[in-house]
Design a protein around this motif. Structure first.
Motif, PDB file in Angstrom:
ATOM      1  N   VAL A  58       0.390 -13.950  -0.809  1.00  0.00           N
ATOM      2  CA  VAL A  58       0.718 -12.676  -1.455  1.00  0.00           C
ATOM      3  C   VAL A  58      -0.240 -11.579  -0.997  1.00  0.00           C
ATOM      4  N   VAL A  59      -1.527 -11.907  -0.896  1.00  0.00           N
ATOM      5  CA  VAL A  59      -2.515 -10.905  -0.486  1.00  0.00           C
ATOM      6  C   VAL A  59      -2.276 -10.465   0.955  1.00  0.00           C
ATOM      7  N   VAL A  60      -1.903 -11.405   1.836  1.00  0.00           N
ATOM      8  CA  VAL A  60      -1.604 -11.047   3.223  1.00  0.00           C
ATOM      9  C   VAL A  60      -0.388 -10.124   3.286  1.00  0.00           C
ATOM     10  N   MET A  61       0.613 -10.379   2.464  1.00  0.00           N
ATOM     11  CA  MET A  61       1.786  -9.511   2.429  1.00  0.00           C
ATOM     12  C   MET A  61       1.405  -8.090   1.996  1.00  0.00           C
ATOM     13  N   ILE A  62       0.574  -7.990   0.971  1.00  0.00           N
ATOM     14  CA  ILE A  62       0.122  -6.669   0.512  1.00  0.00           C
ATOM     15  C   ILE A  62      -0.707  -5.985   1.595  1.00  0.00           C
ATOM     16  N   GLY A  63      -1.553  -6.754   2.281  1.00  0.00           N
ATOM     17  CA  GLY A  63      -2.367  -6.188   3.351  1.00  0.00           C
ATOM     18  C   GLY A  63      -1.524  -5.656   4.490  1.00  0.00           C
ATOM     19  N   ALA A  64      -0.436  -6.362   4.835  1.00  0.00           N
ATOM     20  CA  ALA A  64       0.460  -5.898   5.893  1.00  0.00           C
ATOM     21  C   ALA A  64       1.131  -4.585   5.499  1.00  0.00           C
ATOM     22  N   ALA A  65       1.511  -4.475   4.231  1.00  0.00           N
ATOM     23  CA  ALA A  65       2.102  -3.227   3.750  1.00  0.00           C
ATOM     24  C   ALA A  65       1.097  -2.080   3.825  1.00  0.00           C
ATOM     25  N   GLN A  66      -0.148  -2.356   3.470  1.00  0.00           N
ATOM     26  CA  GLN A  66      -1.179  -1.326   3.514  1.00  0.00           C
ATOM     27  C   GLN A  66      -1.489  -0.893   4.946  1.00  0.00           C
ATOM     28  N   THR A  67      -1.291  -1.783   5.902  1.00  0.00           N
ATOM     29  CA  THR A  67      -1.485  -1.400   7.303  1.00  0.00           C
ATOM     30  C   THR A  67      -0.545  -0.263   7.678  1.00  0.00           C
ATOM     31  N   ILE A  68       0.699  -0.341   7.202  1.00  0.00           N
ATOM     32  CA  ILE A  68       1.673   0.716   7.483  1.00  0.00           C
ATOM     33  C   ILE A  68       1.293   2.003   6.760  1.00  0.00           C
ATOM     34  N   PHE A 154       8.072  -4.099   6.194  1.00  0.00           N
ATOM     35  CA  PHE A 154       9.382  -3.474   6.022  1.00  0.00           C
ATOM     36  C   PHE A 154       9.439  -2.668   4.719  1.00  0.00           C
ATOM     37  N   ALA A 155       8.907  -3.250   3.651  1.00  0.00           N
ATOM     38  CA  ALA A 155       8.886  -2.531   2.367  1.00  0.00           C
ATOM     39  C   ALA A 155       8.074  -1.247   2.479  1.00  0.00           C
ATOM     40  N   ALA A 156       6.955  -1.302   3.186  1.00  0.00           N
ATOM     41  CA  ALA A 156       6.123  -0.103   3.356  1.00  0.00           C
ATOM     42  C   ALA A 156       6.845   0.955   4.189  1.00  0.00           C
ATOM     43  N   LEU A 157       7.597   0.529   5.195  1.00  0.00           N
ATOM     44  CA  LEU A 157       8.356   1.473   6.009  1.00  0.00           C
ATOM     45  C   LEU A 157       9.458   2.136   5.189  1.00  0.00           C
ATOM     46  N   VAL A 158      10.106   1.362   4.327  1.00  0.00           N
ATOM     47  CA  VAL A 158      11.111   1.940   3.433  1.00  0.00           C
ATOM     48  C   VAL A 158      10.461   2.971   2.518  1.00  0.00           C
ATOM     49  N   LEU A 159       9.276   2.644   2.017  1.00  0.00           N
ATOM     50  CA  LEU A 159       8.545   3.581   1.162  1.00  0.00           C
ATOM     51  C   LEU A 159       8.199   4.857   1.913  1.00  0.00           C
TER      52      LEU A 159
END
Length: 231
Positions: A58-68, A154-159
């Motif tokens: 879960v933390v890696v997923m959040i980190g990937a979103a924060q990268t975007i 992908f979620a971060a890009l949508v955001l």
């Protein structure tokens, strides 16, 4: 390729956080589980299992979103193209996932060697994720990191593209699709067949093979969305 590597080095500025947060939270989860099961050692069932391992994913997923959300605007300011940034982010995600997968495999070896840390506790070694082949086991640990990383990206890009409203709309659409699928399976009485299909799959197929296909689809979808996303 040199620009992709340069973009990767830019993102590696925050490597201490990339390592410390996932493993710090995983270590906290592990210690809490260890303490709890040690206290109830006389009452717990044989070979207890815990789902604490999911915390690092879960933390890696959040980190990937924060990268975007954090590095994308900065990278465009450095005159990097969207394609270069996305390739660099993907390269870093795969490398990070592989390193974490190897480390989790080493932790699983330590858990087996100590008979579940002296408690027969299964934290890193889950029966449905086990494979006797070391390379296959590393892939089983690694590929879910990649899939969840692309989901976060992908979620971060949508955001970034459509704002919070777009993210909510995407969540609603996904929930509706899953709900309709559940209704269809129930209506057609397919649940036993679905259960048999999952039971017939190996751990390698369930956690590496099929997820790898999903990762490719998410990577392609993210690449298309990146082209139209502004900082």
């Amino acid at each position: 390729m040199s620009r992709v590597l340069a973009a990767t080095r830019v993102q590696l500025i925050s490597w201490p956080a990339m390592v410390s947060w996932p493993w710090g939270i995983l270590a906290s989860s592990f210690l809490i589980n260890l303490a709890v099961f040690a206290l109830i050692a006389d009452e717990m069932p044989d070979d207890p299992r815990t789902g604490g391992l999911v915390s690092i994913y879960v933390v890696v997923m959040i980190g990937a979103a924060q990268t975007i959300t954090q590095f994308f605007p900065f990278s465009l300011g450095l005159s990097l193209t969207r394609r270069t940034f996305y390739a660099a982010t993907s390269l870093l995600l795969v490398a990070e996932s592989l390193v974490f997968g190897v480390l989790l495999y080493l932790c699983s070896l330590a858990e087996r060697a100590t008979d579940g840390w002296g408690l027969s506790l299964g934290f890193f070694v889950m029966p449905f994720m086990q494979n006797d082949n070391p390379l296959a086991q590393i892939l089983i640990f690694t590929v879910p990191f990649i899939v969840l990383g692309y989901i976060g990206m992908f979620a971060a890009l949508v955001l970034k593209r459509w704002g919070v409203g777009g993210l909510y709309l995407l969540s609603i659409v996904l929930l509706l699709l899953l709900g309709l699928l559940a209704v269809l399976v129930t209506w057609q009485h397919w649940w036993p067949a679905v259960g048999r299909w999952f039971a017939d799959q190996s751990a390698l197929a369930l956690f590496a093979g099929w997820p790898a296909l999903l990762a490719l689809l998410l990577a392609g979808a993210g690449q298309l969305l990146m082209r139209r996303t502004t900082a």
